[in-house]
Write a protein that holds these residues in place. Structure first.
Motif, PDB file in Angstrom:
ATOM      1  N   LEU A 280       0.827  -1.205   0.000  1.00  0.00           N
ATOM      2  CA  LEU A 280       0.000   0.000   0.000  1.00  0.00           C
ATOM      3  C   LEU A 280       0.862   1.256   0.000  1.00  0.00           C
ATOM      4  N   ARG A 281       1.935   1.224   0.771  1.00  0.00           N
ATOM      5  CA  ARG A 281       2.825   2.390   0.825  1.00  0.00           C
ATOM      6  C   ARG A 281       3.445   2.687  -0.532  1.00  0.00           C
ATOM      7  N   LYS A 282       3.814   1.641  -1.254  1.00  0.00           N
ATOM      8  CA  LYS A 282       4.420   1.819  -2.565  1.00  0.00           C
ATOM      9  C   LYS A 282       3.427   2.365  -3.597  1.00  0.00           C
ATOM     10  N   ARG A 283       2.150   2.081  -3.389  1.00  0.00           N
ATOM     11  CA  ARG A 283       1.156   2.447  -4.396  1.00  0.00           C
ATOM     12  C   ARG A 283       0.405   3.736  -4.083  1.00  0.00           C
ATOM     13  N   VAL A 284       0.267   4.052  -2.807  1.00  0.00           N
ATOM     14  CA  VAL A 284      -0.602   5.161  -2.451  1.00  0.00           C
ATOM     15  C   VAL A 284      -0.030   6.516  -2.861  1.00  0.00           C
TER      16      VAL A 284
END
Length: 459
Positions: A280-284
């Motif tokens: 999620l951190r990589k995509r948000v």
């Protein structure tokens, strides 16, 4: 003797972790005295002290240490305690601690540690992440330059067991500096009394341990080698990188680029091994940025709400037009990113690319614009849907598609050049980013053209 007398003072500095004072004190001492201080200390403390030494002094001190102590120093390179100590240090102290080690220590570390320890040691040896030093292996064979071809072959037979490759042999001097390389085939075919240093079969190519992995891939592509030696800043050989390692590196690099082109940060582990929070951190980040970008599209649409209120059908063509621009821009971006990656084009070719993509954009825009105009002109019930001036509506849509596709193609092709010029990875000019940029401009282009052509006819 002096080292033993000063040992209590150094132990106090170690306890207080006054690294600057320790480093200054060591630089003023004779290497033999420094070795005396280090010799009787616990392994963890001796390893840290050794890492504080400037590189030239460290090489001399290491020679004075007994073999058992040398092994202990090397062994500390992969310990959890050293990792924890590094994390506690101030950034400037940590940088000094991670200076490039003497080549002899590096080679000893690479050859004496287990695979798990080796992975940790490569990080603690100070090589930047994704650099050649992180991928090299110590399983190679060196030859003294004064050997004859016959003696060299005997040397290979007696010392070649367990080496990763014997396809290429490396000639070094007494200090380990790389002088030349020789292919085993050339050695076999040479006269028995020929010195190996006199066998010149091709240009010597080496790569520094700090080189980025993209440079590593470029070296293999440029020189068409199956193995390339890795050296430190003084030309001392540290290891080799083989073509199978480079294939893994190239796969990692391609994976990162593809993930960035998809509009996200590159994952640091395989998909199923990445934690959900990490994913999620990589995509948000990118999704948030793209979402904010799309807000400008909504703002642009709101600016033309009066025109839409008078001719509601204009809104139905917005997705058609902006998606055409986004798709053409994504195509151009993908083409140029790949061309830059495989060196089909360089930064100085930007003008030629701009010309080609402008022509391509106009040609594609004309083709798609005609299709859009024909769709309106030939659609059943066009007068009911678009009014008596439906042909002008078709012209407005066709010209808008031409403008948006041309802009999208040119923008998509130039963004990678701009990012490369700024020292960034062109892959960050991802398709979603280009599409979002073209969405905003596409709305402006479309309603500007429609307002100009349809004023007095439709509204």
């Amino acid at each position: 003797m002096l080292g033993n007398l000063l040992k209590p003072e150094f132990e106090e500095l170690i306890r207080s972790r006054d690294w600057n004072s320790l480093r200054e004190a060591f630089t003023e001492m004779d290497p033999a005295d420094v070795a005396e201080v280090i010799e009787d200390l616990p392994a963890q403390e001796s390893g840290v002290l050794f890492r504080l030494l400037p590189r030239d002094i460290a090489a001399l001190v290491f020679e004075y240490l007994p073999p058992g102590q040398q092994s202990e120093v090397v062994g500390t390179l992969a310990t959890e305690e050293l990792k924890n100590l590094l994390n506690e240090m101030a950034p400037d102290d940590r940088t000094r601690l991670l200076e490039e080690l003497p080549a002899e220590v590096t080679r000893r570390a690479l050859t004496s540690l287990s695979p798990t320890e080796l992975k940790v040691a490569r990080q603690l040896l100070g090589y930047p992440e994704k650099s050649a030093g992180r991928y090299m292996t110590p399983e190679y064979l060196t030859l003294p330059g004064n050997l004859s071809a016959a003696e060299a072959l005997d040397y290979v037979r007696s010392h070649g067991q367990g080496r990763e490759t014997l396809h290429v042999l490396y000639i070094v001097d007494e200090k380990g500096r790389l002088l030349d390389d020789v292919r085993l085939a050339s050695l076999v075919l040479s006269k028995p009394d020929t010195r190996v240093i006199d066998i010149h079969d091709r240009q010597l190519v080496s790569i520094p341990a700090t080189a980025d992995r993209e440079e590593v891939i470029g070296f293999f592509e440029k020189y068409d080698r199956v193995v390339i030696p890795v050296t430190d800043s003084r030309g001392v050989m540290l290891g080799i990188i083989t073509v199978d390692d480079v294939l893994d590196v190239a796969e990692e690099e391609a994976t990162e680029d593809i993930q960035r082109m998809g509009g996200m940060e590159a994952l640091e582990a395989p998909y199923l091994e990445s934690g959900l929070l990490e994913m999620l951190r990589k995509r948000v980040g990118w999704l948030t940025l793209l979402f904010l970008g799309q807000m400008f599209t909504a703002t642009a649409m709101a600016h033309y709400q009066d025109a839409i209120a008078q001719a509601v059908f204009l809104g139905t063509f917005v997705p058609l037009i902006i998606s055409s621009g986004g798709n053409s821009g994504s195509q151009a971006t993908s083409l140029i990113i790949r061309a830059l990656a495989v060196r089909d084009v360089s930064l100085r070719d930007w003008w030629r690319v701009a010309m080609r993509e402008s022509i391509s954009g106009v040609a594609l825009g004309v083709f798609l614009g005609v299709l859009g105009a024909l769709r309106i002109a030939l659609w059943p019930g066009h007068e009911t849907l678009y009014g008596e001036h439906f042909l002008w509506v078709g012209v407005a849509v066709g010209l808008s598609v031409l403008g948006v596709v041309t802009f999208g193609t040119l923008c998509g092709s130039m963004l990678p050049f701009l990012l490369r010029r700024l020292g960034l990875d062109p892959a960050t000019a991802s398709a979603p980013f280009v599409a979002t940029l073209v969405d905003v401009t596409g709305v402006v282009i479309y309603f500007t053209v429609a307002s100009t052509l349809l004023a007095g006819r439709v509204f």
